[in-house]
Each structure stands twice: as C-alpha cells, then as structure tokens.
Design a protein around this motif. Structure first.
Motif, short mmCIF file in Angstrom:
data_model
loop_
_atom_site.label_atom_id
_atom_site.label_comp_id
_atom_site.label_asym_id
_atom_site.label_seq_id
_atom_site.Cartn_x
_atom_site.Cartn_y
_atom_site.Cartn_z
N ASP A 84 0.76 -1.45 -0.03
CA ASP A 84 0.08 0.00 -0.18
C ASP A 84 0.72 1.18 0.08
N PHE A 85 2.25 1.23 0.15
CA PHE A 85 3.07 2.32 0.23
C PHE A 85 4.36 2.34 -0.81
N GLY A 115 2.34 5.35 -1.94
CA GLY A 115 2.75 4.94 -3.09
C GLY A 115 1.84 5.18 -4.23
N ALA A 116 2.32 4.90 -5.59
CA ALA A 116 1.60 5.10 -6.84
C ALA A 116 1.30 3.74 -7.45
N SER A 117 0.70 3.89 -8.26
CA SER A 117 0.38 2.47 -9.39
C SER A 117 0.46 2.80 -10.80
N LEU A 118 0.76 1.58 -11.21
CA LEU A 118 0.69 1.96 -12.91
C LEU A 118 0.00 0.49 -13.37
N GLU A 119 -0.82 0.70 -14.43
CA GLU A 119 -1.41 -0.33 -15.03
C GLU A 119 -1.62 -0.38 -16.41
N GLY A 120 -1.89 -1.20 -17.24
CA GLY A 120 -2.05 -1.37 -18.82
C GLY A 120 -2.02 -2.49 -19.29
N VAL A 121 -1.61 -2.64 -20.70
CA VAL A 121 -1.75 -3.78 -21.63
C VAL A 121 -0.49 -3.72 -22.47
N VAL A 122 0.08 -4.74 -22.96
CA VAL A 122 1.27 -5.11 -23.77
C VAL A 122 0.82 -5.75 -24.92
N VAL A 123 0.91 -4.85 -26.17
CA VAL A 123 0.24 -5.40 -27.52
C VAL A 123 1.46 -5.56 -28.32
N ALA A 124 1.38 -6.32 -29.35
CA ALA A 124 2.34 -6.51 -30.64
C ALA A 124 2.15 -5.24 -31.63
N LYS A 125 3.26 -4.60 -31.91
CA LYS A 125 3.29 -3.56 -32.81
C LYS A 125 2.84 -4.04 -34.31
N GLY A 126 1.71 -3.46 -34.68
CA GLY A 126 1.30 -3.68 -36.07
C GLY A 126 -0.11 -4.55 -36.02
N SER A 183 14.28 -1.92 -7.75
CA SER A 183 13.68 -2.39 -8.95
C SER A 183 12.33 -3.42 -8.65
N HIS A 184 11.21 -3.22 -9.31
CA HIS A 184 10.19 -4.23 -9.09
C HIS A 184 9.73 -4.68 -10.44
N SER A 185 9.34 -5.84 -10.58
CA SER A 185 8.83 -6.77 -11.92
C SER A 185 7.69 -7.27 -11.58
N VAL A 215 4.58 1.65 -5.47
CA VAL A 215 6.07 1.99 -6.22
C VAL A 215 5.90 3.53 -5.93
N PHE A 216 7.29 4.02 -6.27
CA PHE A 216 7.63 5.27 -6.13
C PHE A 216 6.80 5.94 -6.83
N ALA A 217 6.38 7.39 -6.27
CA ALA A 217 5.60 8.37 -6.91
C ALA A 217 6.50 9.61 -7.58
N GLU A 218 7.48 9.12 -8.53
CA GLU A 218 8.36 10.09 -9.18
C GLU A 218 8.65 9.70 -10.58
N VAL A 219 9.51 10.13 -11.14
CA VAL A 219 10.00 9.55 -12.36
C VAL A 219 10.72 8.33 -12.32
N LEU A 220 10.11 7.19 -12.85
CA LEU A 220 10.71 6.21 -12.88
C LEU A 220 11.06 5.41 -14.54
N TYR A 221 11.65 4.21 -14.75
CA TYR A 221 11.91 3.84 -15.87
C TYR A 221 11.79 2.39 -16.09
N LEU A 222 10.77 2.33 -17.32
CA LEU A 222 10.05 0.96 -17.44
C LEU A 222 11.13 0.35 -18.60
N THR A 223 11.30 -1.23 -18.26
CA THR A 223 11.70 -1.88 -19.25
C THR A 223 10.88 -3.26 -19.74
N VAL A 224 10.86 -3.49 -20.86
CA VAL A 224 9.81 -4.63 -21.04
C VAL A 224 10.52 -5.47 -21.96
N GLU A 225 10.51 -6.80 -21.39
CA GLU A 225 11.22 -7.96 -22.11
C GLU A 225 10.35 -9.05 -22.47
N HIS A 226 10.24 -9.59 -23.90
CA HIS A 226 9.93 -10.72 -24.29
C HIS A 226 10.80 -11.53 -25.10
N ALA A 227 10.91 -12.70 -25.35
CA ALA A 227 11.79 -13.41 -26.11
C ALA A 227 11.45 -13.36 -27.61
#
Length: 913
Positions: free
Chosen positions: A160-161, A182-193, A213-215, A229-241
């Motif tokens: 909660d924090f 704390g802050a929250s972030l949500e969404g969806v990951v799709v394939a380009k095209g 970091s948190h995954s 998560v922190f309520a500030e500027v964070l950096y997002l990395t997305v990985e898939h094989a």
C-alpha cells in the motif's frame, strides 16, 4: 442449581478474582520484572501457584502494548545516525505511516537487509555476503539478526506504500522508517502492427541510480499492474523472447492518478543461419546466443532468432567437440533479416581415467579443465562443456579445447570424500590427437592448529581461508573458489582432504591484525598439526577527509596498507572514518572521492593513531544529451574533453573521457581548470563538438543542453564477379566537399554475406573505398551523396580479376625471395596505407604503390588486382634495378619472370671507396 449454591459459587468466584489481583500486584512489585505498567499488559494470565513460581524463575516474558496506547510519532531519518554496538549483531526498528501527529504502525511490511560493503568492508571482515528478511509486527516493529561487520542496505516494502531505502546501515542501529503513499501503474502490452495481446512479457520499473527495482509479468490478456511504487520519475523496461526489448522508458507517476500505459512491442529483426563442421556437415544441437536470446540448431544445423534490435549483434555458437565461435552481424541498416553460415573449428580433446590410490576406478567424479599459465596458475574458462563426469569405469572425455602455444590446461578431479586432484599441464598440439590423462585420488592430507591472541588465549570466530600457492580459480560469476573455516571455542581449526600441494592460509579476526602463512606443503597424506597463528591486537587508525575549506567530505574512500594487512573504509556525513585490524606500521595510504584529486601518503606512522587527508576539488562540466529530431534523451554516449597538444602542432588531444549509460541522458565530467573542446560521440548521431568550454573550480558551471543530430548512413553489399559475397573487406570513408582533402577513416568491414553499414555521417558528399588485401582490389566510389538521417545503398560487384604470376631468380638461375613493388601507371591508387590513430579513429591514405613478398620458391601469385597497366619494380643490394610495365586484362593470366643481374661495377666502386 439451588439459590444457595448460586450464592456460594458467586462468593468463590469473587475470592478467586481477588487472589488473582493480589498475585499480579505482588509480581509487578517484585524485582524480577521491572517495567512501567501504564500502556502494557501481560500476554496471558495464570493464577495457580506453580505457574507463578515458574514465571518468577524464567526470564522476563515479552510484552505487548494494549490497544488503547497511542503510538509514538516517528520521523523518517534519511541518513540515520548509527551507533554500532559491538557484538550485538542486530538491526531493529519501527515502520510507520502518516504524518507525525497521526503516525500509525505498519504491520506486515517486508524488511530486507543485504550486506552492502562485503567482507566487513573496512577490515577484511569474516563475512563475504549476507541477506536476511523480516516482517513488521502489529506494532510496526522488526528485528534483523546480522553479522556484526560491514554495512547494510535496508529496503522496506508494503503493497500500500512506496518503498523506503536506507543505505550504509551498521549493525546495532535502531531505525525509524516512515512509509509514504505509493503510486500505481497498469496497462496492456500488445504487438506492434497486429495489436495482439502479448502474454508472458516481463515489465520492470526501476529508479535511476538506485538498486531498487520491481517486476511483474503480463497475463493471458497482456495486462499488467504495479502497486506500491515510488511516485516520481521511474524507468520502465519490457522484455519478451519474441520482441525487441523496450529499454528504460521514462514514466512520471503521481499519487492518486490513474497511471496507465499501453506498451507496443516491436517484433524486430531476425538472424537465421546454419552451423556446420569443417567438413561441411550440419552440427545438431549447437547453442546459438544473440543478445541474451538462445536457440538450438536442428538436425540439419539450422537456427533462427528473432526479436532483435536494429543494432550490431554479437553471435556466440557453442557445440560439443568444437571451439566456441564468435561473430558479429549488423542489423542497423534496412534489412529485416540476415542469413549467416557458420563453420566451426574442431577443438582438442582431453580424455582419461580416475582411480583411487588402490587402483580402483572411481565413477561419478567431476572433472573440469582450466586454462593454465606456468606451473600453478589456473583460470576457469566458465564454459560448462569443459566439465565432465567419469563413467562406471572411471573414464571421462572433454572436447572443444583450443590449441595453445605458451599457455596450457590443467584438469581437476573433485569428489566427495577425496582431495581435489590436479593433472600436470596439458598441451593441445594437435586437435586430432586426444591427450590422455590419468588422475589418482586419495583422502589427502590435513592442516590443523589454533588461533591465539598474544596472551595465549583462543581467538573464537576467526576466519581462515586456504588457497593453493599461486593457484587462483574463478567461477563464471567471478567468485573466487577457496576453502574457508571458522575457529572454534578453543581457537582450533582444521582443513582436511588436501591434495599434495603447497598451501597458503590467511587468518582474519575482528579486533586483531590479519596474518598469513604460505609455506604449508602437503606430501601424500601428510598431517600438518600444530600450525598455530598468534594474532596481534589490531591497530586502529581514525581520521577525517576534508576539502580545502576544512569541511568533511562524505563518502570518500580511504585505503591503508601495511606489510601484511590492508584496511578500507568510507567516510560518514562529517568526513570521519575508522579502520581497525591493521598490522603494525609504517603504512601507505590514499584517499579518493569523485570530483576531487586523490591524496597519497607513503611510509607514515599515524600520530596518536590519526591520519587526516585534504582533497582538492576538481572542476566539472555537466549537462544532458538529447536527440535534436525527437527531443528524446540519448541514453548511451561517450563524452570527452580535448585540449591542443603543443608537441603535435596543437592537434586536438583527448585529456578526459567517460562513457555514459543513463536513461536521462545526463552526464558529469570532472577536469582541472582550463578551457576545453567538448566532444560527444553517440552511435547513429553526427559527432558533436563545442569549443571554449570553461572549467573553473571556483564557479558552478551552467548545465549544458546538447542536441545531437541524427546522421546519414551508407549500406550495401560487396560481391565478386560470380555474385558471391566478399567477407571481411574494409570500408573507408572521407568527405570530399571540404576545402582540404581529409584522410580516409576506417568505418566498417563487410560481413559474411558481404553486407556493410556505415552510419553517423554528416550531410554531404563522400568518397567510399573498399579494400581487402588478397581478396578485393582497391575500389573507390566517388560522389556518394548522403542526406541527414537518410540511408544510401551501394552495391559493389567486382569484375573478374586478372591473375599475375611472378617468378624471381638470381644471377645463378636459382629461385630467390624478395619484395616486388607494383605502381599503377595511371596514377590511381592500388592500396591503402595506415596513417595514424587519432581521437579514437584509424586514418588511412590511398597509395599508388603496393609491395608483395615473393616466397622462398621464388614465386608470387596475385589475383586481387583490377585490370590496367602497372609498373613492376624490383631492387636489391648487389643487383641491378628491374623495372617493367605489365598490362593485366580481365580474367587473364599474365606470367612474368624476373632474372636478376649482378651489379659488380657498383660493388667494386664501393670497395675502392
């Protein structure tokens, strides 16, 4: 029940209640448990006499606060003042939330402590790594049991924090941690095209320049969510094989807002190919690795790996029985897919048998091969295929070893109950001939003794490390392999199952100076007993690291060395440090801190145990680098400061340099006072240069906003007259629309399929030269126009080359050796000559002359010349100079015989002179 019985029962209950109250009062007044009654209550209540007696004899029981007690307001301490309690080995604290007046304990928070300065950090402590977790209770309190050495990084998490991070926490600290919303972030990951949901994608949020970091992983519908998560500027990395990794996307999160982000992943580019043996046979089950992705070749040797970024890709191929193969493929250009054919080289083989000292074969023994230099120095390659296990007959076989010259290999056998056994040095001279090794394992020898202080009392808990003399083994993760043990209550220790070697033992103990012995030789099953160590009490050195103004410098590192000890510490907020466990002086010492000059001291004796340092500030330049076209930060680049070099006609000379890998695109480069030229190099961008950048330690410089321009590019394919790719040809580029003619710069080489790519070019007109000694004649393509950010395609197809056969004979008609020089009579260049290496780039000039060596049989054959008329020249002391014009025609063979004539007249003139 009758009314009389009810009355009696009620009186009995009242009497029992009164007795219980008297007992509790008596207990609280006794000296066995002293505490303030207000705000606390016993965990449970027993009123029989036996329980009361047991309670008095037992240690005081744990207490808890009653529900109506108001918690004490806790203020977060960003830099806790830590008081180290020797031997306590605990970090305790309280986790709360809310403002000071309304602070409430947080139950269920996860508190993790990780050893931040390994090895006890300043003084070779007895612990190399440590991590422990705890959960806060209903009062928000937690307790962590840690070794009483080093410093720790504390992370507190609760869903909660926002997390809380504390650095450099010492054992014995009591912390007060207040969690923020704390802050929250949500969404969806799709394939380009295709816009299809991508399940199984791994998303990681991280804080820049922080270990946090948190995954999370997307579900079947491609959805993800972060909480706490922190309520500030964070950096997002997305990985898939199957997709290109989306690296360090900047995201600004705020409390109370619906932070949503839709992520599109690019399918990227692909590398496919086939892996073959030297005989052209497909290699099955070879492992191909590219940018962290891995594939296994099929039964026909084929593989394919997709999701690759538009960049230079390094390819690694590992296969049983072959040498590891490395190559690179550039996907920076327009091609979406690259094909490659990889031919592996056969490696050498080590095979043999493992026996015990009675001659019985030993099955299941681990055998590993190490690189070796000299008699005892070994280095583990990290290749898992260089490990084998002996079969039921004690036999093993390891293949894929490179042939070696001055270096070699050693095999190590390891099994439970036996000493490690090493082979003699192994030389791989011929890959076709296996080297046979026979290893005899035994129970081995023993070294034992005690660790004592100067008075002869045992030193408990001393750490003893044993290494074979001059033998260093590193595993693939970089950790050194060694035997360690801890001295017991009587100071005793022992190392058993030792192979015949000469060993070294190092001893470290808190409060004592370190000590070692390196003359401990085990022969057969030798028992070296009574190898005692008497440790002197450790010398302590304290001091302060200050700047020129006398202010303490926080975070500076101090190293102090004596003949047999070394200590290291980092200064606190006031610039103070403490190093213990040092041997007797004199000492050599140094202190350093980024942004300051280093200070060194040699052969000093600290006065009253104190050694102070004063560091002088360095000036700096700082700023951020962004893409001028998109405005996005450039994450990876090199920043340099240059000054004129008076020894080389004031040519620009690099004096400071740093590589930056930061998602914010920010940099900071320290330097001495002066005026510099600032240079920024980034792949895909034009070289940025700014003159007159001033560095002054007395003034804080303004932040530089640097915008780099995307460069143009040239790509293409090199093919021979049959259409086959030309591999390994060098590509040189120079700009031709300037006032002065510059040197060619080596920019690229053609790949296995003949493809080449050159980027970071300014807008303008270029000459592009292609040359490969012995494979491709010099070809210069003029007037190649490049537009900013555009890609220019060039396809070079050579004509069928002529062939030149030169036979060289001396005056006795015998074949002789020498160098024949060719000059292009039309004045056009025939080769490229190296000029120099300047500012990180190789410079070349085209040459109208080319020299070739004639072999011992007097024969030279060239088939990499273009058609034309050449002047052939041969000159050798004692013979007349030979000059001859030769015309070479496309696809034809020209044979030339050079017969040397003795120049006796010249020799006689020299003798007379």
């Amino acid at each position: 029940m009758a009314s009389t019985d009810k009355v009696l029962a009620t009186l009995a209950g009242l009497l029992m209640l009164g007795a219980a109250c008297v007992a509790i009062f008596a207990f609280t007044r006794s000296g066995d448990a002293e505490f303030e009654a207000k705000g606390y209550a016993m965990q449970d209540s027993d009123d029989d006499e036996a329980t009361e007696r047991a309670r008095r004899e037992a240690p005081p029981r744990q207490l808890r606060k009653v529900e109506d007690t108001q918690p004490v307001a806790v203020v977060e301490i960003k830099k806790p003042k830590v008081e180290v309690v020797a031997g306590e080995g605990k970090i305790v604290g309280t986790v709360t939330s809310g403002e000071d007046e309304e602070a409430r304990p947080v139950e269920g928070a996860t508190v993790r402590a990780e050893l931040y300065f390994p090895g006890g950090e300043p003084n070779f402590g007895t612990v190399e790594s440590f991590s422990v977790r705890a959960t806060s209770d209903e009062d928000g309190r937690f307790s962590l049991d840690v070794p009483n050495v080093g410093a720790y990084r504390i992370e507190v998490r609760h869903g909660d924090f926002a997390p809380s991070l504390l650095e450099k926490i010492r054992p014995g600290a009591e912390l007060e941690v207040k969690l923020e919303a704390g802050a929250s972030l949500e969404g969806v990951v799709v394939a380009k095209g295709s816009r299809k949901a991508v399940s199984g994608a791994r998303l990681t949020l991280r804080k820049n320049k922080s270990p946090w970091s948190h995954s999370v992983v997307t579900d079947e519908e491609g959805r993800y969510s972060f909480h706490g998560v922190f309520a500030e500027v964070l950096y997002l990395t997305v990985e898939h094989a199957d997709f290109v990794t989306l690296q360090d996307q900047e995201i600004a999160l705020e409390i109370g807002l619906a932070n949503e982000r839709k992520v599109e992943l690019d399918p990227g580019k692909k590398i496919r190919g086939v892996v073959k043996s030297p005989q052209g046979v497909p290699v099955e089950r070879a492992i191909v690795r590219i940018s962290g992705r891995e594939a296994e070749t099929t039964f026909v040797g084929e593989f394919a790996i997709g999701g690759l970024a538009t960049a230079q890709q390094n390819v690694e191929v590992i296969a049983e029985g072959f040498l590891t193969h490395y190559t690179s493929i550039n996907l920076s250009g327009s091609r979406e897919e690259a094909e490659v054919e990889i031919t592996l080289s056969t490696g050498g083989t080590v095979e043999g048998a493992i026996y015990d000292d009675a001659g019985t074969p030993l099955p299941g023994v681990e055998v590993k091969v190490f690189e070796s230099w000299g008699s005892d120095y070994m280095y583990e390659t990290g290749e898992t295929r260089f490990v084998a296990s002996s079969d039921e007959n004690g036999l093993f076989r390891i293949t894929g070893l490179a042939q070696n010259g001055w270096s070699g290999y050693r095999a190590r056998a390891r099994a439970e109950g036996y000493a490690d056994t090493f082979s003699d040095e192994i030389k791989i001279q011929d890959a076709k001939k296996p080297v046979n090794v026979r290893l005899i394992m035994s129970a081995g020898g023993k070294i034992s003794g005690k660790v004592l202080d100067p008075s002869g009392e045992p030193v408990i808990g001393a750490k003893l490390s044993l290494n074979a003399n001059n033998v260093y083994e590193w595993s693939s993760d970089g950790a050194k392999s060694r035997l360690t043990t801890i001295s017991g209550d009587d100071g005793s220790y022992s190392f058993t199952r030792l192979a015949p070697r000469t060993y070294r033992i190092s001893v470290i103990a808190l409060g004592h100076s370190s000590q070692y012995r390196s003359d401990l030789k085990i022969t057969g099953a030798a028992q070296l007993e009574g190898i005692d160590f008497t440790l002197d009490l450790g010398e302590a050195v304290i001091g302060t690291v200050k700047n020129e103004d006398g202010a303490g410098i926080e975070g500076a590192w101090v190293n102090i060395y004596s003949k047999k000890s070394w200590g290291r510490a980092q200064t606190d907020a006031e610039g103070n440090y403490l190093i213990e466990n040092l041997g007797a002086g004199p000492y050599s010492a140094n202190a350093f801190m980024e942004g300051f000059s280093n200070e060194q001291k040699k052969d000093v004796y600290p006065e009253s145990g104190r050694l102070d340092f004063e560091l002088k500030r360095s000036g700096y330049v700082w700023g951020e680098v962004r893409d001028k076209a998109s405005g996005e930060p450039v994450k990876v680049f090199q920043v340099e400061l240059h000054k004129p070099n008076p020894r080389r006609n004031n040519e620009s000379q690099r004096v400071h340099q740093t590589w930056v890998n930061d998602p914010s695109g920010k940099f900071k480069l320290y330097a001495k006072d002066g005026t510099y030229k600032l240079v920024v190099r980034a792949r895909g961008f034009i070289l940025f240069e700014q003159e007159g950048v001033r560095v002054d330690i007395t003034d804080a410089p303004e932040e530089l906003a640097i915008k780099v321009v995307p460069g143009g590019a040239i790509e293409g394919w090199l093919r021979d007259y049959q259409g086959l790719p030309i591999t390994g040809a060098d590509v040189y580029v120079r700009k031709t629309d300037g006032t002065a003619e510059p040197d060619f710069r080596h920019r690229s080489s053609s790949e296995r399929d003949g493809y080449f790519f050159v980027d970071s070019l300014e807008e303008g007109t270029y000459e592009v030269a292609f040359y490969a000694w012995g494979r491709l004649p010099l070809i210069i393509e003029p007037y190649v126009s490049v537009q900013g950010g555009d890609l220019r395609l060039i396809t070079i197809s050579s004509r069928q080359p002529p062939r030149l056969r030169v036979t060289l004979k001396d005056d006795k008609d015998k074949p002789t050796s020498g160098q024949v020089r060719l000059d292009h009579v039309d004045g056009e260049p025939v080769a490229m000559n190296y000029v120099n290496w300047k500012n990180g780039v190789s410079h070349f000039k085209p040459s109208a002359q080319r020299s070739n060596y004639v072999g011992r049989n007097g024969l030279m054959i060239l088939d990499d010349l273009r058609p034309g008329t050449y002047r052939l020249t041969y000159q050798r002391k004692g013979f007349k100079k030979v000059e001859q014009d030769i015309t070479l025609r496309e696809g034809e063979l020209e044979e030339v015989e050079i017969k040397l004539e003795s120049d006796k007249k010249k020799d006689e003139e020299k003798k007379e002179g």
